[in-house]
Design a protein around this motif. Structure first.
Motif, PDB file in Angstrom:
ATOM      1  N   UNK A 125      11.456   3.837   5.740  1.00 30.96           N
ATOM      2  CA  UNK A 125      10.679   3.466   6.932  1.00 30.96           C
ATOM      3  C   UNK A 125      10.002   2.117   6.729  1.00 30.96           C
ATOM      4  N   UNK A 126       9.438   1.920   5.523  1.00 27.63           N
ATOM      5  CA  UNK A 126       8.725   0.666   5.273  1.00 27.63           C
ATOM      6  C   UNK A 126       9.678  -0.525   5.259  1.00 27.63           C
ATOM      7  N   UNK A 154       0.818  -1.205   0.000  1.00 26.45           N
ATOM      8  CA  UNK A 154       0.000   0.000   0.000  1.00 26.45           C
ATOM      9  C   UNK A 154       0.853   1.256   0.000  1.00 26.45           C
ATOM     10  N   UNK A 155       1.852   1.294   0.860  1.00 30.28           N
ATOM     11  CA  UNK A 155       2.700   2.484   0.952  1.00 30.28           C
ATOM     12  C   UNK A 155       3.413   2.765  -0.353  1.00 30.28           C
ATOM     13  N   UNK A 156       4.025   1.727  -0.900  1.00 33.21           N
ATOM     14  CA  UNK A 156       4.838   1.947  -2.091  1.00 33.21           C
ATOM     15  C   UNK A 156       3.959   2.201  -3.309  1.00 33.21           C
ATOM     16  N   UNK A 157       2.849   1.433  -3.397  1.00 36.28           N
ATOM     17  CA  UNK A 157       1.957   1.611  -4.541  1.00 36.28           C
ATOM     18  C   UNK A 157       1.339   3.007  -4.530  1.00 36.28           C
ATOM     19  N   UNK A 206       1.757   5.767  -7.382  1.00 36.56           N
ATOM     20  CA  UNK A 206       0.561   6.262  -8.059  1.00 36.56           C
ATOM     21  C   UNK A 206       0.514   7.786  -8.009  1.00 36.56           C
ATOM     22  N   UNK A 207       0.822   8.328  -6.826  1.00 35.79           N
ATOM     23  CA  UNK A 207       0.793   9.779  -6.705  1.00 35.79           C
ATOM     24  C   UNK A 207       1.878  10.417  -7.567  1.00 35.79           C
ATOM     25  N   UNK A 208       3.041   9.764  -7.654  1.00 36.05           N
ATOM     26  CA  UNK A 208       4.101  10.262  -8.532  1.00 36.05           C
ATOM     27  C   UNK A 208       3.610  10.317  -9.967  1.00 36.05           C
ATOM     28  N   UNK A 209       2.931   9.245 -10.367  1.00 34.04           N
ATOM     29  CA  UNK A 209       2.430   9.202 -11.753  1.00 34.04           C
ATOM     30  C   UNK A 209       1.380  10.274 -11.978  1.00 34.04           C
ATOM     31  N   UNK A 210       0.511  10.459 -10.964  1.00 30.49           N
ATOM     32  CA  UNK A 210      -0.541  11.471 -11.093  1.00 30.49           C
ATOM     33  C   UNK A 210       0.072  12.857 -11.226  1.00 30.49           C
ATOM     34  N   UNK A 211       1.060  13.147 -10.379  1.00 31.94           N
ATOM     35  CA  UNK A 211       1.710  14.455 -10.464  1.00 31.94           C
ATOM     36  C   UNK A 211       2.414  14.586 -11.810  1.00 31.94           C
ATOM     37  N   UNK A 212       2.997  13.487 -12.254  1.00 30.68           N
ATOM     38  CA  UNK A 212       3.647  13.489 -13.569  1.00 30.68           C
ATOM     39  C   UNK A 212       2.660  13.803 -14.677  1.00 30.68           C
ATOM     40  N   UNK A 213       1.502  13.183 -14.649  1.00 28.09           N
ATOM     41  CA  UNK A 213       0.525  13.433 -15.722  1.00 28.09           C
ATOM     42  C   UNK A 213      -0.039  14.843 -15.614  1.00 28.09           C
ATOM     43  N   UNK A 214      -0.132  15.346 -14.349  1.00 31.67           N
ATOM     44  CA  UNK A 214      -0.555  16.731 -14.171  1.00 31.67           C
ATOM     45  C   UNK A 214       0.434  17.682 -14.841  1.00 31.67           C
ATOM     46  N   UNK A 215       1.728  17.370 -14.672  1.00 33.56           N
ATOM     47  CA  UNK A 215       2.765  18.237 -15.218  1.00 33.56           C
ATOM     48  C   UNK A 215       2.636  18.358 -16.724  1.00 33.56           C
ATOM     49  N   UNK A 258       6.427  17.300  -7.299  1.00 31.88           N
ATOM     50  CA  UNK A 258       7.028  15.995  -7.608  1.00 31.88           C
ATOM     51  C   UNK A 258       8.286  15.781  -6.772  1.00 31.88           C
ATOM     52  N   UNK A 259       9.111  16.864  -6.682  1.00 37.13           N
ATOM     53  CA  UNK A 259      10.353  16.747  -5.904  1.00 37.13           C
ATOM     54  C   UNK A 259      10.029  16.442  -4.452  1.00 37.13           C
ATOM     55  N   UNK A 260       9.056  17.207  -3.912  1.00 30.70           N
ATOM     56  CA  UNK A 260       8.701  17.011  -2.503  1.00 30.70           C
ATOM     57  C   UNK A 260       8.198  15.600  -2.266  1.00 30.70           C
ATOM     58  N   UNK A 261       7.324  15.145  -3.169  1.00 28.40           N
ATOM     59  CA  UNK A 261       6.748  13.818  -2.971  1.00 28.40           C
ATOM     60  C   UNK A 261       7.788  12.718  -3.156  1.00 28.40           C
ATOM     61  N   UNK A 262       8.731  12.938  -4.064  1.00 30.11           N
ATOM     62  CA  UNK A 262       9.805  11.954  -4.224  1.00 30.11           C
ATOM     63  C   UNK A 262      10.638  11.848  -2.956  1.00 30.11           C
ATOM     64  N   UNK A 263      10.970  13.044  -2.410  1.00 34.98           N
ATOM     65  CA  UNK A 263      11.744  13.039  -1.170  1.00 34.98           C
ATOM     66  C   UNK A 263      11.002  12.324  -0.072  1.00 34.98           C
ATOM     67  N   UNK A 264       9.708  12.618   0.037  1.00 36.84           N
ATOM     68  CA  UNK A 264       8.928  11.976   1.075  1.00 36.84           C
ATOM     69  C   UNK A 264       8.833  10.474   0.845  1.00 36.84           C
ATOM     70  N   UNK A 265       8.772  10.082  -0.431  1.00 36.44           N
ATOM     71  CA  UNK A 265       8.673   8.657  -0.748  1.00 36.44           C
ATOM     72  C   UNK A 265       9.958   7.911  -0.427  1.00 36.44           C
TER      73      UNK A 265
END
Lengths: 234, 174
Positions: free
Chosen positions: A213-214, A169-172, A176-185, A200-207
């Motif tokens: 952690x996972x 769940x965490x990784x997927x 998914x959010x990376x892809x969504x932000x990518x398609x938004x871009x 995207x940068x922020x979310x990548x860092x957080x990921x």
């Protein structure tokens, strides 16, 4: 080509490639860090020893003594593999015509379920080895009292599912959010790109953080489940 | 949430992926063991052993150093004592020698004095003897001069007679 058949088994191309890449990354990581092993650790050896100490610490926290020392290698490999698998999809995602080729292998529930299954199978196996089959059954399912047998049985399945699906769940979700932000871009030209890039940068860092952690959580819970099978319950 | 899983199940479950993961994981574990785990953990254990040994040997050398320092301290205080003893002995010997020398000197002086007084006595005796002899000679000379002047034939005869008489008496008594 999403999947192919080989020897009557279905293989997903994306999973095979991604697992292989994660495998190569882990191997390269340990291989290049372990070239110069000396009494006074330098450079790579320090990193390697730090990771080994880290995973050994996780194992010792749950299983002090001899049982734990046998699990060090398993925890070390599992941690590195999950970690690299989690990070892989953040940096490299290859999709051609809507078909994935490279992504995080841990973003696939089948892979995480396999990981959890291997861990729990190992836990049950070590339990049987340690207490014998009778002792294993009584220790795992009839303690603290026999009436808890159904709950204990259910717990085994929930352990498997939670261990696997938490990681998945965490990784997927991250991917998914990376892809969504990518398609938004790429949806409305330059303005959306400018907006999406910091996101995207922020979310990548957080990921990256979530992936680490996972990996830690997965290894910790694995050792917890193993320790519950190999140590006698009070 | 389960849609990929359900999708996979529809197409036939991905046993291949599971098998591939398991094989890959076991292989990876084996490679990690050979290339990193064994040498690194061995080195870590060696280092732990070495550090423990070093700590032990440091402890030991510290104890040794303490023993040596104590020994040196003892030797130092002993040497103080020894020096004091030596000085005291030297003082004793010095005073004894001084006493000895003084005694010797006194004895020598005594002897010299005695010898000197004996000499003086001897010389006095000698002088006395020679004076007596001189006096006797002188008196004889004087007497002979007097006798020579006054003795005539009669007196001479009488003297000789008395002398012979005396001899005869002396023989009888003897």
């Amino acid at each position: 080509m999403d999947s192919f058949q080989f020897l009557g088994l279905t293989f997903h191309t994306a999973n095979i490639i991604s697992i292989t890449i994660a495998f190569i990354l882990v191997f390269a990581f340990i291989f290049f860090l372990s070239r110069k092993i000396s009494m006074k650790p330098t450079g790579g050896q320090n990193i390697l020893e730090w990771v080994i100490d880290f995973t050994n610490g996780i194992v010792r926290g749950q299983l002090p003594g001899r049982d734990g020392s046998q699990l060090g290698l398993f925890a070390f490999t599992l941690f590195l593999f999950v970690f690299f698998a989690n990070q892989l999809g953040l940096f490299l995602q290859v999709a051609v015509n809507g078909v994935d080729f490279v992504k995080s292998p841990t973003a696939d529930p089948v892979i995480t379920l396999t990981m959890a299954m291997v861990t729990l199978a190992l836990a049950h196996f070590l339990g049987v080895i340690k207490f014998g089959f009778g002792g294993y059954v009584s220790n795992s399912y009839l303690k603290p009292f026999a009436a808890l047998l159904p709950i204990n049985l259910v717990e085994e399945f929930t352990n498997l599912l939670t261990l696997a699906l938490r990681l998945y769940g965490n990784i997927f979700a991250g991917e998914t959010l990376l892809k969504l932000i990518g398609s938004l871009a790429f949806s409305h030209g330059l303005p959306t790109m400018i907006v999406a890039l910091p996101l995207e940068i922020a979310w990548q860092g957080f990921s990256v953080f979530i992936g680490a952690i996972q990996a830690y959580v997965f290894v910790t819970l694995s050792t917890v489940y193993i320790s519950r099978k190999v140590s006698a319950e009070e | 949430m389960f849609s990929p899983l359900v999708l996979a199940a529809e197409k036939g479950f991905d046993y291949g992926d599971m098998l591939f993961y398991m094989v890959a994981f076991v292989l990876l574990m084996w490679l990690v063991k050979i290339f990193a785990w064994k040498p690194v953990t061995k080195m870590m254990n060696d280092r732990a052993t070495k550090i423990a040994d070093d700590i032990d040997s440091a402890e030991k050398s510290r104890a040794d150093a303490e023993t040596l320092a104590a020994q040196r301290q003892d030797a130092l205080s002993n040497s103080h004592q020894e020096a004091a003893t030596i000085v005291a002995d030297a003082k004793d010997a010095g005073s004894k020698q001084r006493e000895q020398i003084i005694t010797n000197a006194q004895t020598d002086a005594q002897k010299l004095r005695e010898a000197a007084s004996a000499d003086i006595e001897q010389q006095r005796q000698d002088a006395l003897v020679s004076a007596r002899k001189d006096v006797a000679d002188l008196s004889i000379e004087i007497a002979s001069k007097i006798i020579h002047k006054q003795l005539n034939a009669d007196d001479q005869t009488a003297l000789i007679d008395s002398y012979i008489e005396g001899l005869g008496k002396d023989d009888q008594t003897r």
